[in-house]
Design a protein around this motif. Structure first.
Motif, mmCIF file in Angstrom:
data_model
loop_
_atom_site.group_PDB
_atom_site.id
_atom_site.type_symbol
_atom_site.label_atom_id
_atom_site.label_comp_id
_atom_site.label_asym_id
_atom_site.label_seq_id
_atom_site.Cartn_x
_atom_site.Cartn_y
_atom_site.Cartn_z
ATOM 1 N N LEU A 17 52.599 38.062 49.871
ATOM 2 C CA LEU A 17 51.068 37.574 49.503
ATOM 3 C C LEU A 17 51.386 36.498 48.859
ATOM 4 O O LEU A 17 52.403 35.934 47.991
ATOM 5 C CB LEU A 17 51.081 38.472 48.064
ATOM 6 N N VAL A 19 48.294 33.476 46.799
ATOM 7 C CA VAL A 19 46.605 33.605 46.572
ATOM 8 C C VAL A 19 46.888 31.970 46.230
ATOM 9 O O VAL A 19 48.036 31.262 45.261
ATOM 10 C CB VAL A 19 46.073 34.445 45.445
ATOM 11 N N ILE A 29 45.458 38.797 56.704
ATOM 12 C CA ILE A 29 45.564 40.284 55.893
ATOM 13 C C ILE A 29 46.148 40.819 57.029
ATOM 14 O O ILE A 29 45.522 41.187 57.743
ATOM 15 C CB ILE A 29 44.305 40.656 55.381
ATOM 16 N N THR A 31 47.753 44.496 56.555
ATOM 17 C CA THR A 31 48.261 45.638 55.944
ATOM 18 C C THR A 31 48.913 47.536 56.897
ATOM 19 O O THR A 31 49.829 47.672 56.498
ATOM 20 C CB THR A 31 47.830 46.521 54.668
ATOM 21 N N LEU A 40 40.281 44.267 51.508
ATOM 22 C CA LEU A 40 40.739 42.634 50.785
ATOM 23 C C LEU A 40 39.943 41.795 51.804
ATOM 24 O O LEU A 40 39.827 40.661 51.240
ATOM 25 C CB LEU A 40 42.151 43.626 51.859
ATOM 26 N N ALA A 44 38.447 38.659 49.651
ATOM 27 C CA ALA A 44 39.164 36.814 49.292
ATOM 28 C C ALA A 44 38.044 36.355 49.677
ATOM 29 O O ALA A 44 37.099 35.789 48.936
ATOM 30 C CB ALA A 44 39.993 37.149 50.660
ATOM 31 N N MET A 51 43.623 34.265 50.084
ATOM 32 C CA MET A 51 45.010 35.441 50.705
ATOM 33 C C MET A 51 45.504 35.426 51.522
ATOM 34 O O MET A 51 44.925 35.528 53.130
ATOM 35 C CB MET A 51 43.769 36.986 50.296
ATOM 36 N N ILE A 53 48.034 37.789 52.786
ATOM 37 C CA ILE A 53 48.439 39.354 52.361
ATOM 38 C C ILE A 53 49.866 40.119 53.798
ATOM 39 O O ILE A 53 48.367 40.632 54.658
ATOM 40 C CB ILE A 53 48.465 40.538 51.944
ATOM 41 N N VAL A 70 50.294 47.073 47.189
ATOM 42 C CA VAL A 70 49.410 45.396 47.385
ATOM 43 C C VAL A 70 48.921 45.024 46.414
ATOM 44 O O VAL A 70 48.699 44.153 45.850
ATOM 45 C CB VAL A 70 48.621 45.399 48.960
ATOM 46 N N LEU A 74 49.509 41.449 44.359
ATOM 47 C CA LEU A 74 47.600 41.511 44.067
ATOM 48 C C LEU A 74 47.625 40.764 42.760
ATOM 49 O O LEU A 74 47.531 39.751 42.350
ATOM 50 C CB LEU A 74 47.106 41.699 44.966
ATOM 51 N N PHE A 141 46.179 46.724 40.562
ATOM 52 C CA PHE A 141 46.090 44.824 40.361
ATOM 53 C C PHE A 141 44.880 45.342 38.737
ATOM 54 O O PHE A 141 45.765 43.709 38.538
ATOM 55 C CB PHE A 141 44.336 45.536 40.848
#
Length: 197
Positions: A17, A19, A29, A31, A40, A44, A51, A53, A70, A74, A141
């Protein structure tokens, strides 16, 4: 440059990941969880945090570990990218409408993590995605980013809209709170002289 990269590897998930807090909202992204990727991407885009990921996990069991991990990674990346938090706006709050749904999000980049999540979903799933995992993401998060975060859906009837309002609300609040305040550039936004405890 307010950037960070995180690699997290466990027996349940492998996550890479990156940022950029001063980005334009670009997202890359993957996942393996379609609805989560959509959320996600919204996060962003509306936070204007770039981002990237990439996550693989034990999806043959369920989506829980992937979504939670995640969120953890993040959060760690955002906290790392913030550095000593010098000059940030720190606080933000807003009401985010999504059709019939209205969600209130307030956050403080305090370094003292806490989550209040008052959101109920009228359905257990959105497609194959368990709606209870929205809270799991926000928990991972907030704790790892060092945020005091309050999320409350005031009303709403569509589970997709409710989830989307939570993610978009977080995005817009983050966008405001991580922004550099021109009037306080170079200052730590705390009477203690530091943030984080």
């Amino acid at each position: 440059m307010r950037t960070a990269s995180i690699t997290r590897a466990t027996k349940e998930t492998q996550i890479r990941l990156a940022v950029d807090l001063d980005g334009t909202g670009k997202a890359k992204i993957a996942t393996g969880v379609g609805f989560f990727d959509h959320m996600l991407d919204l996060l962003a885009r509306h936070s204007r945090i770039d981002m990237e990921i990439e996550a693989t996990g034990d999806l043959h069991i369920d989506f829980h570990h992937t979504v939670e991990d995640v969120g953890i990674a993040l959060g760690q990346a955002v906290r790392q990218a913030l550095g000593d938090m010098r000059g940030i706006t720190r606080y933000a709050s807003l009401h985010l409408p999504m059709d019939e749904t209205l969600t209130r999000v307030a956050l403080d980049i305090s370094g003292r993590p806490f989550l209040v999540f008052r959101t109920e979903f009228p359905a257990a799933k959105i497609g194959e995605f368990d709606t209870e995992l929205v809270r799991e993401f926000f928990q991972g998060f907030a704790i790892n980013a060092g945020l005091t975060l309050h999320v409350e859906t005031l009303y709403g009837v569509n589970a997709h809209h409710i989830a989307e309002s939570c993610f978009k609300g977080l995005a817009r609040a983050l966008r405001a709170a991580v922004a550099i305040d021109p009037a306080a550039a170079g200052e730590i936004p705390s009477t203690k002289g530091s943030l984080g405890g």
